[in-house]
Design an enzyme around this catalytic site. Sequence first.
Site, PDB file in Angstrom:
ATOM      1  N   LYS A 197       1.384  -5.782   1.722  1.00  0.00           N
ATOM      2  CA  LYS A 197       2.154  -7.025   1.828  1.00  0.00           C
ATOM      3  C   LYS A 197       2.944  -7.059   3.140  1.00  0.00           C
ATOM      4  O   LYS A 197       2.918  -8.045   3.876  1.00  0.00           O
ATOM      5  CB  LYS A 197       3.111  -7.166   0.640  1.00  0.00           C
ATOM      6  CG  LYS A 197       3.683  -8.547   0.518  1.00  0.00           C
ATOM      7  CD  LYS A 197       5.089  -8.578   0.026  1.00  0.00           C
ATOM      8  CE  LYS A 197       6.060  -8.506   1.175  1.00  0.00           C
ATOM      9  NZ  LYS A 197       7.460  -8.460   0.788  1.00  0.00           N
ATOM     10  N   ASP A 236       3.520 -11.618  -2.541  1.00  0.00           N
ATOM     11  CA  ASP A 236       4.574 -10.840  -3.207  1.00  0.00           C
ATOM     12  C   ASP A 236       4.606 -11.247  -4.682  1.00  0.00           C
ATOM     13  O   ASP A 236       3.810 -12.082  -5.117  1.00  0.00           O
ATOM     14  CB  ASP A 236       5.935 -11.046  -2.516  1.00  0.00           C
ATOM     15  CG  ASP A 236       6.388 -12.487  -2.560  1.00  0.00           C
ATOM     16  OD1 ASP A 236       5.765 -13.302  -3.267  1.00  0.00           O
ATOM     17  OD2 ASP A 236       7.388 -12.805  -1.900  1.00  0.00           O
TER      18      ASP A 236
END
Length: 237
Positions: free
Chosen positions: A141, A159
């Site tokens: 991420k 996320d």
Amino acid sequence: MVNEKKTRSLFNERSYEFQIMNEIQRAKTISKILDQKYPTIKVPLKSRNVFTLLISVLLSAQCTDVNVNNVTKNIYSKYYKPKHFVKLGRRKIEKLIKKIGIFRIKAKSIYNLSKILIEKYNGKVPKTFEELENLPGVGHKTASVVMSQGFGYPAFAIDTHIHRLAQRWGLTNGKNVMQTEKDLKNLFPKKKWNKLHLQIIYYGREYCKARDCYGLTCKICSTCYPNRKKPIKTKKA
Ligand code: SF4
């Protein structure tokens, strides 16, 4: 005589196509609403170069962007290159970021990654997912955010918030964040990924919060699911 097996398989294909078409239509509608709502969008984490962006994204794990910005505004005015953080050392970095959650682990990552950037990359942040994800404290991420916001490379950073919204909007089956990334990348054109990442985050903060689903009132769900009667329950990431 009708071949029952063939008919069933055709039916399954059709219903799959139907489902996919619905997802595509929903994705288009959502993208349109988000473009109307957030035509231009600011990167929420403040930074002064790609290196400080990397540090801010690393710091933002389990911490709000506002908190990160409040802490980093006093750091980046003086320290904004890997050599600055190596010179500071772990203990001083800990002191600087102690208002941020899990600061000891993050300070260790910042110190170690700064050392690696100097030793291996001449003080620069590498431009590939593989190299970024090999740095301490940097997961997929974080690497995706740096690739998109730092280098302009199309990436779809997922996320837990984006994962939640994508489930609620019926854009993914909600298995895990990897699956969500794959599904969203299939549904939206590449050129929109970077902007959509931020637009979905902003929409989630404003309307679609972790604990609450307003069920029938939000623009996106009232448009995509006019017959929905109850709030949505989200599966865990
Ligand atoms: S109704 Fe609103 S809060 Fe609920 S899932 Fe839809 S967008 Fe999110």
